[in-house]
Scaffold this active site. Structure first.
Site, mmCIF file in Angstrom:
data_model
loop_
_atom_site.group_PDB
_atom_site.id
_atom_site.type_symbol
_atom_site.label_atom_id
_atom_site.label_comp_id
_atom_site.label_asym_id
_atom_site.label_seq_id
_atom_site.Cartn_x
_atom_site.Cartn_y
_atom_site.Cartn_z
ATOM 1 N N GLU A 44 0.876 -1.181 0.000
ATOM 2 C CA GLU A 44 0.000 0.000 0.000
ATOM 3 C C GLU A 44 0.911 1.227 0.000
ATOM 4 O O GLU A 44 1.746 1.387 0.885
ATOM 5 C CB GLU A 44 -0.915 0.050 1.231
ATOM 6 C CG GLU A 44 -1.852 1.267 1.166
ATOM 7 C CD GLU A 44 -2.687 1.525 2.430
ATOM 8 O OE1 GLU A 44 -3.569 2.399 2.353
ATOM 9 O OE2 GLU A 44 -2.452 0.876 3.464
ATOM 10 N N ASP A 120 -3.704 11.568 -1.291
ATOM 11 C CA ASP A 120 -3.885 13.025 -1.264
ATOM 12 C C ASP A 120 -4.363 13.496 -2.642
ATOM 13 O O ASP A 120 -3.761 13.148 -3.657
ATOM 14 C CB ASP A 120 -2.558 13.704 -0.917
ATOM 15 C CG ASP A 120 -2.081 13.307 0.486
ATOM 16 O OD1 ASP A 120 -2.936 13.020 1.342
ATOM 17 O OD2 ASP A 120 -0.855 13.285 0.715
ATOM 18 N N ASP A 156 -12.708 8.893 -1.616
ATOM 19 C CA ASP A 156 -14.000 9.573 -1.477
ATOM 20 C C ASP A 156 -14.018 10.796 -2.394
ATOM 21 O O ASP A 156 -15.037 11.475 -2.477
ATOM 22 C CB ASP A 156 -14.181 10.074 -0.037
ATOM 23 C CG ASP A 156 -13.157 11.158 0.262
ATOM 24 O OD1 ASP A 156 -11.955 10.854 0.167
ATOM 25 O OD2 ASP A 156 -13.546 12.307 0.537
#
Ligand code: SAM
Length: 214
Positions: A44, A120, A156
């Site tokens: 990740e 980000d 999101d």
């Protein structure tokens, strides 16, 4: 996520050198030696405090995982969170590194799968090169991944998701799935939530996900 410098970060890292790597170039091509078992390695990039990668390592003991983070104090928090758990995970490692430089730390084909979670967004166009789905990052992932290696991305942020769909498509990647409301889909059955995912979905935000391969 920005956190203040933690004075305990360096000593914690020093005393857990078997769990966290700060000079990835030293072990390029030898990551399997850091794990108890030789099995596929998933990473990740931008793990934050490590909730996702720790729970993935717990859920899938038959795979190896590396959580990568560019902020040292944040990487140390993830390390601390894993040490605070009731069980130790021999299939989990941490790497303090910039995702842009991963070809210095992994050999071509050393990685099985890349996860990007709530990266980000860098909304200003002049900062698009910093987005972890920008083409230069895709090139890095393609290089360190096995042939036709897979990328999974959750966010999101609609703007970042739209950008990423175009970026991966223009790079020539193949989509296996796109979800505009992950938590309302059958894909959610296997979902391991990240810290940011919990925060944003509690605020009623839909979670977007894509799965694609090179
Ligand atoms: N993935 C976590 C989650 O979903 O809860 C954390 C998300 S947080 C918004 C993004 C993290 O990515 C931050 O901790 C940041 O320091 C890290 N990051 C940003 N750019 C990075 C880069 N180039 N390489 C590695 N980590 C990076």
């Amino acid at each position: 996520m920005r956190v203040r410098n933690k004075t305990w970060a360096e000593p914690l890292i020093e005393s857990n050198r078997d769990r966290i790597v700060t000079k990835g170039a030293d072990i390029r091509g030898q990551w399997q030696n850091r794990f108890e078992r030789n099995q596929p390695i998933n990473i990740e990039v931008g793990m934050g405090k490590g909730q996702f990668i720790i729970n993935m390592a717990k859920k899938y003991p038959e795979q190896n995982f590396i959580g990568i983070e560019v902020q040292k104090s944040v990487a140390a928090i993830a390390l601390k969170n894993s040490l605070d758990m009731d069980i130790q995970l021999p299939n989990l490692q941490f790497l303090y590194a910039d995702g842009a430089e991963l070809t210095d730390y992994f050999e071509n084909g050393e990685i099985n799968k890349v996860y990007l979670n709530f990266s980000d967004p860098w909304p200003k166009t002049r900062h698009e090169k910093r987005r972890l789905t920008f083409k230069t990052f895709l090139k890095v992932y393609e290089t360190i991944l096995v042939d036709h290696g897979e990328l999974e991305f959750k966010t999101d942020n609609m703007g970042l998701f739209e950008f990423s769909l175009t970026s991966l498509n223009n790079y020539g990647m193949t989509y296996e799935g796109v979800w505009l409301n992950l938590h309302d889909s059958s894909e959610n059955e296997q979902n391991v939530e990240t810290e940011y995912e919990q925060k944003f979905s509690a605020m009623g935000q839909p979670i977007y996900k894509l799965k694609a391969h090179f």
